[in-house]
Scaffold this active site. Sequence first.
Site, PDB file in Angstrom:
ATOM      1  N   GLU A 102      -2.078  30.367 -40.405  1.00  0.00           N
ATOM      2  CA  GLU A 102      -1.015  29.392 -40.106  1.00  0.00           C
ATOM      3  C   GLU A 102       0.290  29.841 -40.757  1.00  0.00           C
ATOM      4  O   GLU A 102       0.281  30.485 -41.805  1.00  0.00           O
ATOM      5  CB  GLU A 102      -1.498  28.031 -40.651  1.00  0.00           C
ATOM      6  N   ASP A 106       2.742  21.791 -44.161  1.00  0.00           N
ATOM      7  CA  ASP A 106       3.734  20.813 -44.619  1.00  0.00           C
ATOM      8  C   ASP A 106       2.952  19.556 -45.024  1.00  0.00           C
ATOM      9  O   ASP A 106       2.419  19.487 -46.121  1.00  0.00           O
ATOM     10  CB  ASP A 106       4.702  20.601 -43.444  1.00  0.00           C
TER      11      ASP A 106
HETATM   12  P1  5GP Z   1       2.061  19.785 -40.824  1.00  0.00           P
HETATM   13  O1  5GP Z   1       1.093  19.288 -39.793  1.00  0.00           O
HETATM   14  O2  5GP Z   1       1.394  20.515 -41.971  1.00  0.00           O
HETATM   15  O3  5GP Z   1       2.969  18.687 -41.307  1.00  0.00           O
HETATM   16  O4  5GP Z   1       3.042  20.767 -40.097  1.00  0.00           O
HETATM   17  C1  5GP Z   1       2.690  22.050 -39.773  1.00  0.00           C
HETATM   18  C2  5GP Z   1       3.608  22.635 -38.724  1.00  0.00           C
HETATM   19  O5  5GP Z   1       4.922  22.078 -38.805  1.00  0.00           O
HETATM   20  C3  5GP Z   1       3.783  24.115 -38.939  1.00  0.00           C
HETATM   21  O6  5GP Z   1       2.818  24.852 -38.245  1.00  0.00           O
HETATM   22  C4  5GP Z   1       5.180  24.380 -38.414  1.00  0.00           C
HETATM   23  O7  5GP Z   1       5.122  24.622 -37.032  1.00  0.00           O
HETATM   24  C5  5GP Z   1       5.898  23.071 -38.645  1.00  0.00           C
HETATM   25  N1  5GP Z   1       6.739  23.103 -39.864  1.00  0.00           N
HETATM   26  C6  5GP Z   1       6.498  22.519 -41.045  1.00  0.00           C
HETATM   27  N2  5GP Z   1       7.481  22.746 -41.936  1.00  0.00           N
HETATM   28  C7  5GP Z   1       8.389  23.515 -41.281  1.00  0.00           C
HETATM   29  C8  5GP Z   1       9.646  24.113 -41.676  1.00  0.00           C
HETATM   30  O8  5GP Z   1      10.153  23.987 -42.815  1.00  0.00           O
HETATM   31  N3  5GP Z   1      10.276  24.852 -40.733  1.00  0.00           N
HETATM   32  C9  5GP Z   1       9.777  25.039 -39.473  1.00  0.00           C
HETATM   33  N4  5GP Z   1      10.491  25.784 -38.644  1.00  0.00           N
HETATM   34  N5  5GP Z   1       8.603  24.499 -39.072  1.00  0.00           N
HETATM   35  C10 5GP Z   1       7.918  23.750 -39.977  1.00  0.00           C
END
Ligand code: 5GP
Length: 178
Positions: A102, A106
């Site tokens: 991955e 986040d």
């Molecule tokens: P989660 O489900 O862990 O909140 O988010 C994961 C996904 O969110 C990652 O695979 C990515 O696509 C997107 N994401 C999370 N943080 C960032 C960031 O700071 N920048 C970008 N461009 N995408 C992010």
Amino acid sequence: MSRIKVHDKEFELYIPQDQIERAIHKVADDINRDFAGKNPLFLVVLNGAFMFAAELFKNIEIECEISFVKLSSYSGTSSTSVVRELIGLDHSIHDRNIVMVEDIIDTGLTMKFTIEKMLKLEAKEVKIATMLFKPNAFQFDYAIDYIGLEIPNDFIIGYGLDYLEHARNLPDIYKIVS
Ligand code: 5GP
């Protein structure tokens, strides 16, 4: 180029390519050590992880299989609670040692969904390798097995990560100027 504009937002240089790649090489070393003889199936989560995956696999020396899936919970600059379906899975997961690859974790929601899906498909084990991890945003308590770099809760782009589909090609990581 230490400051750039992408669409309507300003970003500044945050993590240079050589630092990112040193962190990725360390992840590769750890995986080489832990998965020797286990023929793991790596599932790269597209689109964001493509550049991480390319650098990682140049340094993976063990017998393995590599495939690609798509799944996204993100739009614009903030995480949403909607997790979409996993698409493109063309390998049997049953009894396999799976390593999810991955770009960034986040809130952790996307990976939680994926782990559950893999376990439902009767994976033998599911490990997670992420280039970046935001510990202050993480809302779950599952283990993240391989982490390139931990970063604060800033929105970042580059090295595969986009802002509204732009900036994935940048070889360094930039963070939003707030
Ligand atoms: P989660 O489900 O862990 O909140 O988010 C994961 C996904 O969110 C990652 O695979 C990515 O696509 C997107 N994401 C999370 N943080 C960032 C960031 O700071 N920048 C970008 N461009 N995408 C992010």
